[in-house]
Design an enzyme around this catalytic site. Sequence first.
Site, PDB file in Angstrom:
ATOM      1  N   ASP A 468       0.852  -1.176   0.000  1.00 17.13           N
ATOM      2  CA  ASP A 468       0.000   0.000   0.000  1.00 17.13           C
ATOM      3  C   ASP A 468       0.898   1.240   0.000  1.00 17.13           C
ATOM      4  O   ASP A 468       2.102   1.144   0.239  1.00 17.13           O
ATOM      5  CB  ASP A 468      -0.899  -0.034   1.240  1.00 17.13           C
ATOM      6  CG  ASP A 468      -1.847   1.140   1.308  1.00 17.13           C
ATOM      7  OD1 ASP A 468      -2.325   1.573   0.247  1.00 17.13           O
ATOM      8  OD2 ASP A 468      -2.103   1.637   2.414  1.00 17.13           O
ATOM      9  N   LYS A 638     -15.989  11.832  -4.892  1.00 19.03           N
ATOM     10  CA  LYS A 638     -14.633  12.390  -4.720  1.00 19.03           C
ATOM     11  C   LYS A 638     -14.653  13.863  -4.315  1.00 19.03           C
ATOM     12  O   LYS A 638     -13.730  14.614  -4.642  1.00 19.03           O
ATOM     13  CB  LYS A 638     -13.795  12.199  -5.986  1.00 19.03           C
ATOM     14  CG  LYS A 638     -13.585  10.748  -6.375  1.00 19.03           C
ATOM     15  CD  LYS A 638     -12.714  10.645  -7.622  1.00 19.03           C
ATOM     16  CE  LYS A 638     -12.452   9.200  -7.988  1.00 19.03           C
ATOM     17  NZ  LYS A 638     -13.662   8.445  -8.314  1.00 19.03           N
TER      18      LYS A 638
END
Length: 1136
Positions: A468, A638
């Site tokens: 990640d 978003k």
Amino acid sequence: MADQIPLYPVRSAAAAAHRKRAASYSAAGPGSGAEWPSSRYQLEDESAHLDEMPLMMSEEGFENDESDYHTLPRARTARRRRGLERFVCGGWKLLCASCCDWLVNICQRKRELKARTVWLGCPEKCEEKHPRNSIKNQKYNIFTFIPGVLYEQFKFFLNLYFLVVSCSQFVPALKIGCLYTYWAPLGFVLAVTIMREAIDEFRRFQRDKEVNSQLYSKLTVRGKVQVKSSDIQVGDLIIVEKNQRIPSDMVFLRTSEKAGSCFIRTDQLDGETDWKLKVAVSCTQRLPALGDLFSISAYVYAQKPQLDIHSFEGTFTREDSDPPIHESLSIENTLWANTIVASGTVIGVVIYTGKETRSVMNTSNPKNKVGLLDLELNQLTKALFAALVALSVVMVTLQGFVGPWYRSLFRFLLLFSYIIPISLRVNLDMGKAAYGWMIMKDESIPGTVVRTSTIPEELGRLVYLLTDKTGTLTQNEMVFKRLHLGTVSYGADTMDEIQGHLRNPCPQMQSQAGGNNASSTPPRKAQSSAPKVRKSVSSRVHEAVKAIALCHNVSPVYESRAGVGGEAEYAEADQDFSDGNRTYQAASPDEVALVQWTESVGLTLVSRDLGSVQLRTPSGQIQTYCILQMFPFTSESKRMGVIVRDESTAEITFYMKGADVAMSSIVQYNDWLEEECGNMAREGLRTLVVAKRALTEEQYQDFESRYSQAKLSIHDRALKVAAVVESLERQMELLCLTGVEDRLQADVRPTLELLRNAGIKIWMLTGDKLETATCIAKSSHLVSRTQDIHIFRPVTNRGEAHLELNAFRRKHDCALVISGDSLEVCLKYYEHELAELACQCPAVVCCRCSPTQKARIAKLLQHHTGKRTCAVGDGGNDVSMIQAADCGIGIEGKEGRQASLAADFSVTQFRHIGRLLMVHGRSSYKRSAALGQFVMHRGLIISTMQAVFSSVFYFASVPLYQGFLMVGYATIYTMFPVFSLVLDQDVKPETAMLYPELYKDLTKGRSLSFKTFLVWVLISIYQGGILMYGALLLFESEFVHVLAISFTALILTELLMVALTIRTWHWLMAVAEVLSLGCYVASLAFLNEYFDVAFITTVTFMWKVSAITMVSCLPLYVLKYLKRKLSPPSYTKLAS
């Protein structure tokens, strides 16, 4: 070039006919019936021939013409079946699949989940029966424990084999020696396993009982009563105190906080440590007293139980009012089970219990990971079993199949059963536990925890590392770095200019404040027709900073200094607003960084509740804004927004901030946003675009009515709400662009370089946008600055994916950057081709990845490469990837401990992974490989001696050694020296870290292979033959002397072979050797049943044993010395 490559170069006769027909229709002119057949045949042609045509996977295919596709059919032809074979195999597959599905449906019928109507405080009104609110993590019950544990053990070939061998000893004709020689080792292994499982099961039972027995206050008509967590039902009204776990999924009705809201901690649910703000239903929050909840007739309509913890749709209805009150319920009105109340006392109505709660539905049983070394040893065990059967058949054949030959065959199978040693599994499991202990005790990587003790060797076989970005490669500590207003940009060294602008009141603000009157009509309406005037830099700075200070979901939290009475004082107006007593809580660290920055430049967020926000200006003045609407951030939109009313001017303003991809189409035209976003992304900054829109009172009232109506709809609520909000998101005024830096973890660059030099390919999978991910990949040196980067263009269909993959195929030695949407399209149509191309890249960056896509990529690499994968993450969104990979490493970070708890290994910093793999992973694999092969050698050598003995004595199926000799050989006489191999090391840890290239050799599996196994088999045959034939040649009068000579030489040979195998001596190894030899010598006095005690004290016995032992071991020592001199291994060159 890519555009010149045809998508459909291979055409059949039928395809040509389609083309001619399409051409004739198009030539007929633009008539009504001319174009439709053309488009239809085009679509049919495209879909048909994309299926038949593989991607070009060789360099020649790009240089030649269309006909090269004929020579490259491998992506499809390998999977073709023709004629009867296809019919039979396909039909058989379909029949088996149908039968399995039918059996699963019969055995595991699940109750259909449905939406429900829940009456407040009336569980008896529930129309359906709901599951109990009990938590059960136990694997077995009192009836299934023993059968379940035995099944888990005997489903493995090794254990099942020994069970059959041990059971055969109850048949008189097959009995060889004493029962305890077979049942004692097997019983010991089973006893240890059952005890370990029983202890784990009892601990799970205790944890479940503790959770299920927690007492909660239940509100009834007669008042409060105490009820166990497991007795809570749907419809109950439950009171949950501060710092108490929420027992079930509830709708939030009331709170002791005057603001009508509370904070909860969700780190055990989603891995995020930031507090979440929850809002009580306004109708029930306004009731004067708790008892009034029973005086009203109200119900909650809740959607059916779902997996998604971030969404909820429902309605609250009060029937006894005129007119009836309807309120929409969303995620902010819910309290999910296993979250913790962080402020105040809450009252909720239970809507889901037990298995239907979000936390239980999202709990997946992780796969039982098996290491590659265990699979390889299992293959070698099967090879040994085949050798065992072959040897037994040969002995019976040489015997001439005399009499009941099948009985002799079984007896030979039992005599040679030590070829497969039962101690193999015991030694390896004990070794794994020792490796885990060494890892956790390593002072160089403090805080490391081994949670899965069965796969430490996997750390030494890794080829792909999936990591990640946020919180793993970076610290997840956000620092505000840049503010851009379009014509002027402020960095870290010019923030004092912003402070100067804020200290000087904005001229527009002064005039508005001076001309303020009691009228409720905002002056904005009068200004709307005025000509636009270019604003000064000072006014734009004021507006930008104010927008950043208002458009967020951050709440200031003040720690109470009043002790017990702190809760009552929390919401008081005269609360202490001192800076030292204030902390900020939000769902995103980005937002906290923005609010902390506005505080540093002078505009401080001092108070926030559901309805208002208070800001303190540099001059100390408090500005109050009323929150009219709040639109939270979602991964789909978003962006997030807020509508506020300035109480001093009555102006209504809609503020919004979000990612540039979402905001660029919303804000007014400008010529700098896209360029500056790219510049900030190249610096590794996370960008947010901030905009605003002024609303009149009429505009807001119209929006509010449509928004409320959309929120009350049951069907397609999310789409309707989004449509209403988007009606406001038009021609918004662009205020500023912010840049926030996410700092890299300590020593990320040298750690990634170390792993890359070790031959490990690193893939970064992140949910962040492409520009930021690319920049972090460069700044962390995952991709070198001189290395080419191929950015995979966005693709939406099969044709585009085909062209883009062909274009990517031309690139050599370049890193790949691909978005999650494009990845999904490529995996749908060209999974094999994408995997083959991506695996050739030195680094891969996947941006905008969902947790499901991360797990899918891990499985894709496992399936297509067969190599071992490791996943590294720190948040709840990384759990699925960690569980899907062969080896999962969790980092305890700011996003909580969920990834750490779900992982096989837990570390505190990313840099610790280097030592974990280079030192501990490498050592664990090499030690287990040596230990496993040596234990097999120990069984092979005694089986060889048994074969020689039987062949010399007319192929008689009589055991050479009986009773305690066999048990002692595998335990006290050789166990400690053999197990001491777990302390062996070929190079020092410092050398392994300095030369990571040593790690590359491990991925080839040369330490444990059929080649090395064959070497040990030949050594065993040689030594077994020498020991047995030597004893037979040197014995003089009695056969019992053969037993004494051969067995003593066997023990000495094993001890010397351990010494030969050891590369670096440890003091415990020497102790084990001396202790084992001492135990054998001491036990000779008690073995008069097997040995002639008088004979073993003579010089003759001594020299015969010494001679046989020397002949069996000395040649091997000479060979080892010559090999090290003539062909030394790589680690010896470094150690010298």
